[in-house]
Design a protein around this motif. Structure first.
Motif, PDB file in Angstrom:
ATOM      1  N   PRO A   5      58.611 -34.459  11.838  1.00  0.00           N
ATOM      2  CA  PRO A   5      60.096 -35.223  12.679  1.00  0.00           C
ATOM      3  C   PRO A   5      60.605 -35.939  11.880  1.00  0.00           C
ATOM      4  O   PRO A   5      60.100 -36.732  11.039  1.00  0.00           O
ATOM      5  CB  PRO A   5      59.408 -35.757  13.738  1.00  0.00           C
ATOM      6  CG  PRO A   5      58.035 -35.317  13.968  1.00  0.00           C
ATOM      7  CD  PRO A   5      57.547 -34.999  12.636  1.00  0.00           C
ATOM      8  N   PHE A   6      62.034 -36.076  11.916  1.00  0.00           N
ATOM      9  CA  PHE A   6      62.765 -36.903  11.022  1.00  0.00           C
ATOM     10  C   PHE A   6      63.168 -38.068  11.889  1.00  0.00           C
ATOM     11  O   PHE A   6      63.138 -38.129  13.262  1.00  0.00           O
ATOM     12  CB  PHE A   6      64.151 -36.005  10.379  1.00  0.00           C
ATOM     13  CG  PHE A   6      65.136 -35.788  11.345  1.00  0.00           C
ATOM     14  CD1 PHE A   6      65.867 -36.764  12.074  1.00  0.00           C
ATOM     15  CD2 PHE A   6      65.415 -34.313  11.669  1.00  0.00           C
ATOM     16  CE1 PHE A   6      67.015 -36.146  12.789  1.00  0.00           C
ATOM     17  CE2 PHE A   6      66.309 -33.989  12.438  1.00  0.00           C
ATOM     18  CZ  PHE A   6      67.048 -34.670  13.196  1.00  0.00           C
ATOM     19  N   HIS A   7      63.632 -38.966  11.393  1.00  0.00           N
ATOM     20  CA  HIS A   7      64.075 -40.202  12.152  1.00  0.00           C
ATOM     21  C   HIS A   7      65.689 -40.433  11.590  1.00  0.00           C
ATOM     22  O   HIS A   7      65.885 -40.560  10.239  1.00  0.00           O
ATOM     23  CB  HIS A   7      63.433 -41.548  11.791  1.00  0.00           C
ATOM     24  CG  HIS A   7      64.156 -42.857  12.108  1.00  0.00           C
ATOM     25  ND1 HIS A   7      64.081 -43.311  13.531  1.00  0.00           N
ATOM     26  CD2 HIS A   7      64.731 -43.703  11.308  1.00  0.00           C
ATOM     27  CE1 HIS A   7      64.759 -44.420  13.562  1.00  0.00           C
ATOM     28  NE2 HIS A   7      65.101 -44.802  12.330  1.00  0.00           N
ATOM     29  N   LEU A   8      66.504 -40.370  12.154  1.00  0.00           N
ATOM     30  CA  LEU A   8      68.032 -40.859  12.070  1.00  0.00           C
ATOM     31  C   LEU A   8      68.541 -41.686  12.878  1.00  0.00           C
ATOM     32  O   LEU A   8      68.516 -41.832  14.089  1.00  0.00           O
ATOM     33  CB  LEU A   8      68.714 -39.352  12.298  1.00  0.00           C
ATOM     34  CG  LEU A   8      70.242 -39.496  11.782  1.00  0.00           C
ATOM     35  CD1 LEU A   8      70.435 -39.854  10.432  1.00  0.00           C
ATOM     36  CD2 LEU A   8      70.936 -38.065  12.124  1.00  0.00           C
ATOM     37  N   ALA A   9      69.218 -42.737  12.575  1.00  0.00           N
ATOM     38  CA  ALA A   9      69.897 -43.787  13.132  1.00  0.00           C
ATOM     39  C   ALA A   9      71.485 -43.472  12.975  1.00  0.00           C
ATOM     40  O   ALA A   9      71.759 -43.709  11.644  1.00  0.00           O
ATOM     41  CB  ALA A   9      69.591 -45.362  12.734  1.00  0.00           C
ATOM     42  N   ILE A  10      72.272 -43.401  13.747  1.00  0.00           N
ATOM     43  CA  ILE A  10      73.562 -43.498  13.740  1.00  0.00           C
ATOM     44  C   ILE A  10      74.249 -44.649  14.542  1.00  0.00           C
ATOM     45  O   ILE A  10      74.034 -44.931  15.368  1.00  0.00           O
ATOM     46  CB  ILE A  10      74.307 -41.902  14.200  1.00  0.00           C
ATOM     47  CG1 ILE A  10      73.978 -41.694  15.660  1.00  0.00           C
ATOM     48  CG2 ILE A  10      73.371 -40.708  13.441  1.00  0.00           C
ATOM     49  CD1 ILE A  10      74.532 -40.627  16.329  1.00  0.00           C
ATOM     50  N   PRO A  11      75.935 -44.793  13.806  1.00  0.00           N
ATOM     51  CA  PRO A  11      76.393 -45.810  14.464  1.00  0.00           C
ATOM     52  C   PRO A  11      77.243 -45.153  15.912  1.00  0.00           C
ATOM     53  O   PRO A  11      77.706 -44.045  15.580  1.00  0.00           O
ATOM     54  CB  PRO A  11      77.532 -46.278  13.485  1.00  0.00           C
ATOM     55  CG  PRO A  11      77.500 -45.256  12.659  1.00  0.00           C
ATOM     56  CD  PRO A  11      76.133 -44.477  12.805  1.00  0.00           C
ATOM     57  N   VAL A  12      77.167 -46.016  16.817  1.00  0.00           N
ATOM     58  CA  VAL A  12      78.144 -45.640  18.122  1.00  0.00           C
ATOM     59  C   VAL A  12      78.855 -46.713  18.422  1.00  0.00           C
ATOM     60  O   VAL A  12      78.109 -47.744  18.420  1.00  0.00           O
ATOM     61  CB  VAL A  12      77.469 -45.001  19.123  1.00  0.00           C
ATOM     62  CG1 VAL A  12      76.810 -43.812  18.744  1.00  0.00           C
ATOM     63  CG2 VAL A  12      76.332 -45.781  19.866  1.00  0.00           C
ATOM     64  N   HIS A  13      80.195 -46.743  18.636  1.00  0.00           N
ATOM     65  CA  HIS A  13      81.098 -48.078  18.798  1.00  0.00           C
ATOM     66  C   HIS A  13      81.162 -47.973  20.557  1.00  0.00           C
ATOM     67  O   HIS A  13      81.778 -48.857  20.863  1.00  0.00           O
ATOM     68  CB  HIS A  13      82.386 -47.781  18.207  1.00  0.00           C
ATOM     69  CG  HIS A  13      82.989 -46.389  18.675  1.00  0.00           C
ATOM     70  ND1 HIS A  13      83.829 -46.266  19.754  1.00  0.00           N
ATOM     71  CD2 HIS A  13      83.254 -45.591  17.933  1.00  0.00           C
ATOM     72  CE1 HIS A  13      84.461 -45.203  19.725  1.00  0.00           C
ATOM     73  NE2 HIS A  13      84.102 -44.706  18.499  1.00  0.00           N
ATOM     74  N   ASP A  14      80.744 -46.949  21.255  1.00  0.00           N
ATOM     75  CA  ASP A  14      80.569 -47.126  22.625  1.00  0.00           C
ATOM     76  C   ASP A  14      79.320 -46.600  23.278  1.00  0.00           C
ATOM     77  O   ASP A  14      79.179 -45.569  23.357  1.00  0.00           O
ATOM     78  CB  ASP A  14      81.702 -46.283  23.289  1.00  0.00           C
ATOM     79  CG  ASP A  14      81.758 -46.256  24.881  1.00  0.00           C
ATOM     80  OD1 ASP A  14      80.656 -46.666  25.491  1.00  0.00           O
ATOM     81  OD2 ASP A  14      83.107 -45.733  25.205  1.00  0.00           O
ATOM     82  N   LEU A  15      78.345 -47.171  23.276  1.00  0.00           N
ATOM     83  CA  LEU A  15      76.761 -47.133  23.623  1.00  0.00           C
ATOM     84  C   LEU A  15      76.743 -46.448  25.149  1.00  0.00           C
ATOM     85  O   LEU A  15      76.038 -45.614  24.955  1.00  0.00           O
ATOM     86  CB  LEU A  15      76.180 -48.484  23.637  1.00  0.00           C
ATOM     87  CG  LEU A  15      74.573 -48.393  23.645  1.00  0.00           C
ATOM     88  CD1 LEU A  15      74.120 -47.439  22.450  1.00  0.00           C
ATOM     89  CD2 LEU A  15      73.811 -49.681  23.644  1.00  0.00           C
ATOM     90  N   PRO A  16      77.601 -46.854  26.020  1.00  0.00           N
ATOM     91  CA  PRO A  16      77.258 -46.434  27.232  1.00  0.00           C
ATOM     92  C   PRO A  16      77.975 -44.771  27.130  1.00  0.00           C
ATOM     93  O   PRO A  16      77.082 -43.897  27.974  1.00  0.00           O
ATOM     94  CB  PRO A  16      78.213 -46.938  28.253  1.00  0.00           C
ATOM     95  CG  PRO A  16      77.997 -48.533  27.662  1.00  0.00           C
ATOM     96  CD  PRO A  16      78.109 -48.259  26.187  1.00  0.00           C
ATOM     97  N   ALA A  17      78.816 -44.478  26.679  1.00  0.00           N
ATOM     98  CA  ALA A  17      79.366 -43.018  26.607  1.00  0.00           C
ATOM     99  C   ALA A  17      78.511 -42.424  25.688  1.00  0.00           C
ATOM    100  O   ALA A  17      78.470 -41.219  26.063  1.00  0.00           O
ATOM    101  CB  ALA A  17      80.932 -43.183  25.936  1.00  0.00           C
ATOM    102  N   ALA A  18      78.130 -42.838  24.439  1.00  0.00           N
ATOM    103  CA  ALA A  18      76.778 -42.045  23.842  1.00  0.00           C
ATOM    104  C   ALA A  18      75.917 -41.780  24.425  1.00  0.00           C
ATOM    105  O   ALA A  18      75.135 -40.673  24.157  1.00  0.00           O
ATOM    106  CB  ALA A  18      76.628 -42.841  22.261  1.00  0.00           C
ATOM    107  N   ARG A  19      75.287 -42.820  25.178  1.00  0.00           N
ATOM    108  CA  ARG A  19      74.083 -42.597  25.685  1.00  0.00           C
ATOM    109  C   ARG A  19      74.089 -41.429  26.920  1.00  0.00           C
ATOM    110  O   ARG A  19      73.397 -40.584  27.072  1.00  0.00           O
ATOM    111  CB  ARG A  19      73.699 -44.073  26.605  1.00  0.00           C
ATOM    112  CG  ARG A  19      72.208 -43.897  27.313  1.00  0.00           C
ATOM    113  CD  ARG A  19      72.236 -45.367  27.913  1.00  0.00           C
ATOM    114  NE  ARG A  19      70.940 -45.573  27.632  1.00  0.00           N
ATOM    115  CZ  ARG A  19      70.286 -46.912  27.796  1.00  0.00           C
ATOM    116  NH1 ARG A  19      71.003 -47.743  28.050  1.00  0.00           N
ATOM    117  NH2 ARG A  19      69.132 -47.160  27.527  1.00  0.00           N
TER     118      ARG A  19
END
Length: 141
Positions: A5-19
């Motif tokens: 499995p890969f691990h990828l961390a990405i930026p989101v400027h609206d955490l609730p919407a992305a969640r």
């Protein structure tokens, strides 16, 4: 070949919407989280969305021409089994997803023939999901 499995961390400027997007639109299971990040089981891989100010590429993605389409760069995603890809495309269409590139079969009748689709998350991160009827074509030249 067994895949890790890969691990990828990405930026989101609206955490609730992305969640909501990753959890509800894709139906991904949440793992650990804090007030500033959330882990998701992204088709067996670890995707982490991290709250972060908007990045320039999230507003105006660069594109490269591939098979007559403008493919956003950067992008990420997974290679699914054909039936899983079709089920995901159906799920996304049923939820009224706006695609950057509608689901279709690219390179038909050529080496590397694949199903593909592109979309953006609510923070402008581009995702690609693809599938091969013959997984042996994944790296074929």
């Amino acid at each position: 070949m067994s895949l890790a499995p890969f691990h990828l961390a990405i930026p989101v400027h609206d955490l609730p919407a992305a969640r909501a997007f990753y959890g509800e639109v894709f139906g991904l299971e949440e793992g650990r989280s804090s007030d500033h990040w959330v882990d998701f089981d992204f088709f067996g891989h670890q995707l982490v969305i991290h709250e972060h100010p908007k990045m320039p590429y999230q507003d105006n993605a660069h594109t490269n021409a591939v098979d007559g389409h403008d493919v956003p760069v950067p992008h990420f995603g997974v290679v699914l089994g054909w039936d899983d890809w079709e089920a995901l495309a159906k799920r996304l269409r049923e939820r009224g997803t706006e695609f950057v590139i509608e689901p279709y079969v690219r390179f038909q009748g050529q080496v590397g023939e694949q199903a593909t689709m592109f979309l953006l998350d609510p923070c402008g991160n581009a995702l690609e999901f693809k599938a091969f009827k013959d997984m042996g074509q994944l790296f074929a030249k």
